[in-house]
Design a protein around this motif. Structure first.
Motif, PDB file in Angstrom:
ATOM      1  N   ILE A   1      35.968  14.900  11.454  1.00 46.12           N
ATOM      2  CA  ILE A   1      35.679  15.824  12.621  1.00 46.12           C
ATOM      3  C   ILE A   1      36.169  17.135  12.562  1.00 46.12           C
ATOM      4  CG2 ILE A   1      35.775  16.105  14.790  1.00 46.12           C
ATOM      5  CD1 ILE A   1      36.002  12.786  15.109  1.00 46.12           C
ATOM      6  N   LEU A   2      37.543  17.310  11.834  1.00 45.54           N
ATOM      7  CA  LEU A   2      38.099  18.482  11.704  1.00 45.54           C
ATOM      8  C   LEU A   2      38.249  18.676  10.226  1.00 45.54           C
ATOM      9  CD1 LEU A   2      41.062  18.454  14.221  1.00 45.54           C
ATOM     10  CD2 LEU A   2      38.656  19.733  14.356  1.00 45.54           C
TER      11      LEU A   2
ATOM     12  N   PRO B   1      31.870  21.895   9.749  1.00 45.42           N
ATOM     13  CA  PRO B   1      30.681  21.994   9.940  1.00 45.42           C
ATOM     14  C   PRO B   1      29.636  20.780   9.855  1.00 45.42           C
ATOM     15  CG  PRO B   1      31.415  23.725   8.149  1.00 45.42           C
ATOM     16  CD  PRO B   1      32.284  22.770   8.512  1.00 45.42           C
ATOM     17  N   CYS B   2      28.751  20.963  10.554  1.00 50.09           N
ATOM     18  CA  CYS B   2      27.758  19.667  10.470  1.00 50.09           C
ATOM     19  C   CYS B   2      26.905  19.741   9.230  1.00 50.09           C
ATOM     20  CB  CYS B   2      26.793  19.722  11.738  1.00 50.09           C
ATOM     21  SG  CYS B   2      27.719  19.583  13.337  1.00 50.09           S
TER      22      CYS B   2
ATOM     23  N   PRO C   1      33.673  24.783  18.065  1.00 51.04           N
ATOM     24  CA  PRO C   1      32.981  25.156  16.703  1.00 51.04           C
ATOM     25  C   PRO C   1      33.195  26.842  16.974  1.00 51.04           C
ATOM     26  CG  PRO C   1      31.683  23.716  17.906  1.00 51.04           C
ATOM     27  CD  PRO C   1      32.917  23.843  18.691  1.00 51.04           C
ATOM     28  N   GLY C   2      33.642  27.184  15.691  1.00 49.86           N
ATOM     29  CA  GLY C   2      34.029  28.435  15.536  1.00 49.86           C
ATOM     30  C   GLY C   2      35.364  28.901  15.613  1.00 49.86           C
ATOM     31  N   VAL C   3      36.387  28.161  16.240  1.00 52.64           N
ATOM     32  CA  VAL C   3      37.590  28.324  16.511  1.00 52.64           C
ATOM     33  C   VAL C   3      38.319  27.875  15.367  1.00 52.64           C
ATOM     34  CG1 VAL C   3      39.650  27.988  18.151  1.00 52.64           C
ATOM     35  CG2 VAL C   3      37.297  28.470  19.091  1.00 52.64           C
ATOM     36  N   GLU C   4      39.356  28.736  15.061  1.00 52.96           N
ATOM     37  CA  GLU C   4      40.351  28.299  13.799  1.00 52.96           C
ATOM     38  C   GLU C   4      41.741  28.425  14.500  1.00 52.96           C
ATOM     39  OE1 GLU C   4      39.294  30.742  10.594  1.00 52.96           O
ATOM     40  OE2 GLU C   4      37.493  29.496   9.881  1.00 52.96           O
ATOM     41  N   MET C   5      42.609  27.441  14.300  1.00 51.88           N
ATOM     42  CA  MET C   5      44.149  27.602  14.839  1.00 51.88           C
ATOM     43  C   MET C   5      44.972  26.647  13.951  1.00 51.88           C
ATOM     44  SD  MET C   5      43.082  26.827  18.844  1.00 51.88           S
ATOM     45  CE  MET C   5      44.733  27.459  19.636  1.00 51.88           C
ATOM     46  N   THR C   6      46.217  26.890  13.901  1.00 57.15           N
ATOM     47  CA  THR C   6      47.211  26.262  13.070  1.00 57.15           C
ATOM     48  C   THR C   6      47.679  24.942  14.345  1.00 57.15           C
ATOM     49  OG1 THR C   6      48.971  27.399  14.215  1.00 57.15           O
ATOM     50  CG2 THR C   6      48.035  28.183  12.341  1.00 57.15           C
TER      51      THR C   6
END
Length: 89
Positions: free
Chosen positions: A63-64, A88-89, A30-35
């Motif tokens: 989920i993503l 986000p939940c 959670p909070g991580v963003e990646m290609t």
């Protein structure tokens, strides 16, 4: 059945999706963003096909998600690409 369908099905059977999902989710906390390429590199895979289909499936499972209105330039491909994160939940 064509040869490509046959080989795709054989490959599909050999892929342990759940293990791959867990590895991807361990990287995309959670909070991580990646290609997709960043996920591939973080997991030490050589082939984008090791993660791209699983990212799509995790998005379809809810989920993503791709980050709305955000893309990242990838110099190695000279393209703008999607950025993934946990939904986000």
């Amino acid at each position: 059945m064509s040869i490509t369908q046959e080989t795709r099905r054989e490959s599909n059977v050999k892929t342990d999706r759940e293990t791959r999902y867990q590895k991807i989710l361990a990287i995309l906390k959670p909070g991580v963003e990646m290609t997709a390429r960043e996920v591939k590199d973080a997991l030490g895979f050589d082939d984008m096909d090791a993660v791209r289909p699983r990212l799509t499936e995790l998005c379809q499972k809810g989920i993503l998600e791709t980050v709305p209105d955000k893309k990242k330039y990838e110099p190695s491909t000279n393209r703008w690409v999607a950025v993934y994160r946990r939904k986000p939940c």
